[in-house]
Design a protein around this motif. Sequence first.
Motif, mmCIF file in Angstrom:
data_model
loop_
_atom_site.group_PDB
_atom_site.id
_atom_site.type_symbol
_atom_site.label_atom_id
_atom_site.label_comp_id
_atom_site.label_asym_id
_atom_site.label_seq_id
_atom_site.Cartn_x
_atom_site.Cartn_y
_atom_site.Cartn_z
ATOM 1 N N PHE A 12 0.831 -1.204 0.000
ATOM 2 C CA PHE A 12 0.000 0.000 0.000
ATOM 3 C C PHE A 12 0.866 1.254 0.000
ATOM 4 C CE2 PHE A 12 -2.376 3.211 2.553
ATOM 5 C CZ PHE A 12 -3.375 3.478 1.629
ATOM 6 N N ALA A 13 1.923 1.272 0.826
ATOM 7 C CA ALA A 13 2.816 2.423 0.881
ATOM 8 C C ALA A 13 3.520 2.635 -0.458
ATOM 9 C CB ALA A 13 3.839 2.239 1.997
ATOM 10 N N SER A 14 3.925 1.541 -1.101
ATOM 11 C CA SER A 14 4.570 1.654 -2.411
ATOM 12 C C SER A 14 3.618 2.213 -3.456
ATOM 13 C CB SER A 14 5.098 0.286 -2.856
ATOM 14 O OG SER A 14 6.073 -0.200 -1.964
ATOM 15 N N ALA A 15 2.362 1.786 -3.395
ATOM 16 C CA ALA A 15 1.367 2.292 -4.344
ATOM 17 C C ALA A 15 1.104 3.781 -4.121
ATOM 18 C CB ALA A 15 0.074 1.495 -4.209
ATOM 19 N N VAL A 16 1.011 4.177 -2.859
ATOM 20 C CA VAL A 16 0.765 5.592 -2.546
ATOM 21 C C VAL A 16 1.934 6.457 -3.004
ATOM 22 C CG1 VAL A 16 0.478 7.251 -0.656
ATOM 23 C CG2 VAL A 16 -0.803 5.113 -0.638
ATOM 24 N N ALA A 17 3.166 5.945 -2.888
ATOM 25 C CA ALA A 17 4.337 6.711 -3.300
ATOM 26 C C ALA A 17 4.318 7.026 -4.790
ATOM 27 C CB ALA A 17 5.609 5.941 -2.941
ATOM 28 N N ARG A 18 3.690 6.154 -5.591
ATOM 29 C CA ARG A 18 3.605 6.380 -7.045
ATOM 30 C C ARG A 18 2.312 7.076 -7.452
ATOM 31 N NH1 ARG A 18 7.166 3.122 -4.674
ATOM 32 N NH2 ARG A 18 8.927 2.623 -6.029
ATOM 33 N N LEU A 19 1.430 7.310 -6.498
ATOM 34 C CA LEU A 19 0.112 7.858 -6.807
ATOM 35 C C LEU A 19 0.157 9.237 -7.461
ATOM 36 C CD1 LEU A 19 -2.819 7.005 -6.610
ATOM 37 C CD2 LEU A 19 -2.926 8.026 -4.330
ATOM 38 N N PRO A 20 1.000 10.189 -7.001
ATOM 39 C CA PRO A 20 1.024 11.502 -7.679
ATOM 40 C C PRO A 20 1.335 11.403 -9.171
ATOM 41 C CG PRO A 20 2.159 11.621 -5.584
ATOM 42 C CD PRO A 20 1.878 10.173 -5.828
ATOM 43 N N LEU A 21 2.307 10.554 -9.546
ATOM 44 C CA LEU A 21 2.652 10.396 -10.954
ATOM 45 C C LEU A 21 1.519 9.744 -11.731
ATOM 46 C CD1 LEU A 21 4.613 10.546 -13.298
ATOM 47 C CD2 LEU A 21 5.634 8.397 -12.507
ATOM 48 N N VAL A 22 0.905 8.710 -11.154
ATOM 49 C CA VAL A 22 -0.188 8.023 -11.838
ATOM 50 C C VAL A 22 -1.360 8.980 -12.068
ATOM 51 C CG1 VAL A 22 -1.895 6.179 -11.631
ATOM 52 C CG2 VAL A 22 0.477 5.753 -10.962
ATOM 53 N N LEU A 23 -1.729 9.736 -11.049
ATOM 54 C CA LEU A 23 -2.829 10.690 -11.196
ATOM 55 C C LEU A 23 -2.483 11.780 -12.204
ATOM 56 C CD1 LEU A 23 -3.971 11.101 -7.466
ATOM 57 C CD2 LEU A 23 -5.098 9.801 -9.283
ATOM 58 N N ALA A 24 -1.220 12.230 -12.190
ATOM 59 C CA ALA A 24 -0.799 13.254 -13.141
ATOM 60 C C ALA A 24 -0.902 12.743 -14.573
ATOM 61 C CB ALA A 24 0.631 13.691 -12.836
ATOM 62 N N LEU A 25 -0.496 11.497 -14.809
ATOM 63 C CA LEU A 25 -0.599 10.922 -16.159
ATOM 64 C C LEU A 25 -2.047 10.761 -16.586
ATOM 65 C CD1 LEU A 25 2.240 8.241 -15.980
ATOM 66 C CD2 LEU A 25 2.272 10.398 -17.243
ATOM 67 N N LEU A 26 -2.917 10.363 -15.664
ATOM 68 C CA LEU A 26 -4.345 10.225 -16.004
ATOM 69 C C LEU A 26 -4.955 11.581 -16.354
ATOM 70 C CD1 LEU A 26 -5.509 7.659 -13.278
ATOM 71 C CD2 LEU A 26 -5.230 7.250 -15.732
ATOM 72 N N LEU A 27 -4.614 12.608 -15.575
ATOM 73 C CA LEU A 27 -5.133 13.945 -15.866
ATOM 74 C C LEU A 27 -4.567 14.478 -17.180
ATOM 75 C CD1 LEU A 27 -5.026 15.581 -12.320
ATOM 76 C CD2 LEU A 27 -7.061 14.987 -13.640
ATOM 77 N N ALA A 28 -3.287 14.222 -17.435
ATOM 78 C CA ALA A 28 -2.692 14.659 -18.700
ATOM 79 C C ALA A 28 -3.342 13.958 -19.879
ATOM 80 C CB ALA A 28 -1.189 14.400 -18.677
ATOM 81 N N ASN A 29 -3.620 12.677 -19.712
ATOM 82 C CA ASN A 29 -4.287 11.932 -20.779
ATOM 83 C C ASN A 29 -5.675 12.507 -21.067
ATOM 84 O OD1 ASN A 29 -4.419 9.556 -22.617
ATOM 85 N ND2 ASN A 29 -6.101 8.965 -21.242
ATOM 86 N N TYR A 30 -6.378 12.884 -19.993
ATOM 87 C CA TYR A 30 -7.694 13.515 -20.172
ATOM 88 C C TYR A 30 -7.548 14.887 -20.824
ATOM 89 C CZ TYR A 30 -12.157 15.686 -18.958
ATOM 90 O OH TYR A 30 -13.359 16.336 -19.008
#
Length: 268
Positions: A12-30
């Motif tokens: 869970f901690a590892s997933a949260v650490a990558r969450l800002p980048l993942v969300l940024a890529l999703l928003l950029a894709n949108y």
Amino acid sequence: CHIAWSTGCMAFASAVARLPLVLALLLANYHFTNNWMSYSASELILWITLYMLCMYPVVLCFVLVVDIGSKWAFMGRRMPGSHSWDTSSYSQRWQLYLSLAPVRGFASGEHDFLGFFLGSQFLVWYYRALGARIGKNVCLYPNGADPMMTEPELVTIRDGACIDDASLIAHLNTQGVFTINRLEIGERCVMRTFSRLQQSAVMEPRSVLMEHTLVLPADTVKTNEWRQGWPAGQGYVEEDNDAWEDGESPVMDSRKVAAETRALLCCG
């Protein structure tokens, strides 16, 4: 069960650490409506960077909710008392809570986000949310600490106190019996680097623990007293007319201090 919980918390901690980048890529894709090729590389990098900067505060709020919420869910409000390892669930619940601590390391380089708030009012607000009683104009850990206060709701810090790289330890483990009790730091007290205050100890107003000082359980540091030693012996007590008043510079007149104290203060 504990192994599964610890493994899950690490994942869970590892997933949260990558969450800002993942969300940024999703928003950029949108934002680019799946038409990446029509934009230059500099535009893509700029927008993804901007979205990441926006997502870090969002993830920080999420982490704060998880961290503070898990503390109250697992530990509740601690009260003074004894918890035996074989009859109380206290130690197990504490380990379950500590297993979630890595989630705070979502910042770059897996640094604990508390490290960005050292010495600031944000750190005071954080420990108040965990149950600590902290007064006004308090400076907490400007140079960090390892560990920081372990049982915040048992700690009382009065107005104007300063806690440097010091330890506030409200627990004692004696032959399998885990005992917790209150700690109190009075107004305008100072705990300097590598000083340590143990459970049930009290610092009365304007007292000072100098570098590498240990105050034993249930001991009291008197008003205007300066202590040094591991463990601390009887210290130098400032006379009332020697102590500085509000608005005056907190610098001691070296002529009023014993020779050994002047050497420790490096002002002789």
